[in-house]
Design a protein around this motif. Sequence first.
Motif, PDB file in Angstrom:
ATOM      1  N   GLU A   1       5.006   5.518  -3.350  1.00 38.50           N
ATOM      2  CA  GLU A   1       3.890   6.263  -3.923  1.00 38.50           C
ATOM      3  C   GLU A   1       3.283   5.458  -5.071  1.00 38.50           C
ATOM      4  OE1 GLU A   1       5.450  10.020  -5.132  1.00 38.50           O
ATOM      5  OE2 GLU A   1       5.746  10.726  -3.056  1.00 38.50           O
ATOM      6  N   LEU A   2       2.071   5.819  -5.441  1.00 34.64           N
ATOM      7  CA  LEU A   2       1.382   5.091  -6.507  1.00 34.64           C
ATOM      8  C   LEU A   2       2.224   5.048  -7.784  1.00 34.64           C
ATOM      9  CD1 LEU A   2      -2.272   6.409  -6.078  1.00 34.64           C
ATOM     10  CD2 LEU A   2      -1.338   4.222  -5.318  1.00 34.64           C
TER      11      LEU A   2
ATOM     12  N   VAL B   1       1.941  -0.679  -6.252  1.00 32.77           N
ATOM     13  CA  VAL B   1       1.597   0.148  -5.102  1.00 32.77           C
ATOM     14  C   VAL B   1       0.112   0.477  -5.173  1.00 32.77           C
ATOM     15  CG1 VAL B   1       2.091   2.250  -3.823  1.00 32.77           C
ATOM     16  CG2 VAL B   1       3.921   1.107  -5.084  1.00 32.77           C
TER      17      VAL B   1
ATOM     18  N   GLU C   1       0.847  -1.181   0.000  1.00 34.25           N
ATOM     19  CA  GLU C   1       0.000   0.000   0.000  1.00 34.25           C
ATOM     20  C   GLU C   1       0.890   1.241   0.000  1.00 34.25           C
ATOM     21  OE1 GLU C   1      -3.982  -1.756   2.199  1.00 34.25           O
ATOM     22  OE2 GLU C   1      -2.730  -0.290   3.233  1.00 34.25           O
ATOM     23  N   LYS C   2       0.347   2.315  -0.542  1.00 33.04           N
ATOM     24  CA  LYS C   2       1.126   3.551  -0.596  1.00 33.04           C
ATOM     25  C   LYS C   2       1.525   3.973   0.811  1.00 33.04           C
ATOM     26  CE  LYS C   2      -2.897   6.608  -0.731  1.00 33.04           C
ATOM     27  NZ  LYS C   2      -3.627   7.644  -1.518  1.00 33.04           N
ATOM     28  N   LYS C   3       2.645   4.645   0.873  1.00 35.12           N
ATOM     29  CA  LYS C   3       3.264   5.136   2.101  1.00 35.12           C
ATOM     30  C   LYS C   3       4.017   4.050   2.863  1.00 35.12           C
ATOM     31  CE  LYS C   3      -0.018   8.923   2.709  1.00 35.12           C
ATOM     32  NZ  LYS C   3      -0.910   9.646   3.659  1.00 35.12           N
TER      33      LYS C   3
ATOM     34  N   ASP D   1       5.234   4.757  -8.176  1.00 36.15           N
ATOM     35  CA  ASP D   1       6.425   3.896  -8.122  1.00 36.15           C
ATOM     36  C   ASP D   1       6.145   2.505  -8.672  1.00 36.15           C
ATOM     37  OD1 ASP D   1       7.270   5.286  -4.886  1.00 36.15           O
ATOM     38  OD2 ASP D   1       7.873   5.936  -6.902  1.00 36.15           O
ATOM     39  N   SER D   2       4.889   2.216  -8.995  1.00 37.78           N
ATOM     40  CA  SER D   2       4.554   0.918  -9.576  1.00 37.78           C
ATOM     41  C   SER D   2       5.300   0.752 -10.896  1.00 37.78           C
ATOM     42  CB  SER D   2       3.043   0.809  -9.818  1.00 37.78           C
ATOM     43  OG  SER D   2       2.342   0.832  -8.601  1.00 37.78           O
TER      44      SER D   2
END
Lengths: 117, 115
Positions: free
Chosen positions: A83-84, A116, A14-16, A86-87
């Motif tokens: 962060e999103l 993410v 999950e993000k963060k 970074d996927s």
Amino acid sequence: EAGVVQSPRYKIIEKKQPVAFWCNPISGHNTLYWYLQNLGQGPELLIRYENEEAVDDSQLPKDRFSAERLKGVDSTLKIQPAELGDSAVYLCASSLGLAGGPYNEQFFGPGTRLTVL
Amino acid sequence: AQSVTQPDIHITVSEGASLELRCNYSYGATPYLFWYVQSPGQGLQLLLKYFSGDTLVQGIKGFEAEFKRSQSSFNLRKPSVHWSDAAEYFCAVRRRGGGADGLTFGKGTHLIIQP
């Protein structure tokens, strides 16, 4: 001879949250590279190590990304917090470096696919 | 800044037909040139490379590439494709003298093989 080994192959977080990727290069390869490959794109260099020294980290987003190569062999790439955006697939490669002459072929691992949420 | 352009995002070819994948580069001096292939779930594999000399280079799996300085191109060819050639193909460059530098890649061309 074993190739470049990466783990994990897949990671969903999950993000963060923090995440770490591990790379074991080909034995005897002094130079190690981390590349980022976004979907539908070619790999982009994040950081290059010569033994344990990071000699090119100009493309590494240092606010959240970090890397280390202790003892000049294995390497770890970390993202904190993720962060999103970074996927992507994170690729590790290794080579003989300057000892490899002009060819200096880079050998790539299979990558770690990060998602993410 | 150096850049690599692969103008074809997708290419569909019938099995047994010939193949040409295009690659153009922008660089101050002729760089070292590479073609890599990436199959699903696999790492990048080097197909062939050009440093100097004969402008037609042979690689693995029956691939060849021709360097044309006047066109800043390094196109990949294969006379007869096989279903197993379906993959993503990347052209890459590295500056001359930068033996340990990272590679600069194009965005890739996705090759689809029709039966």
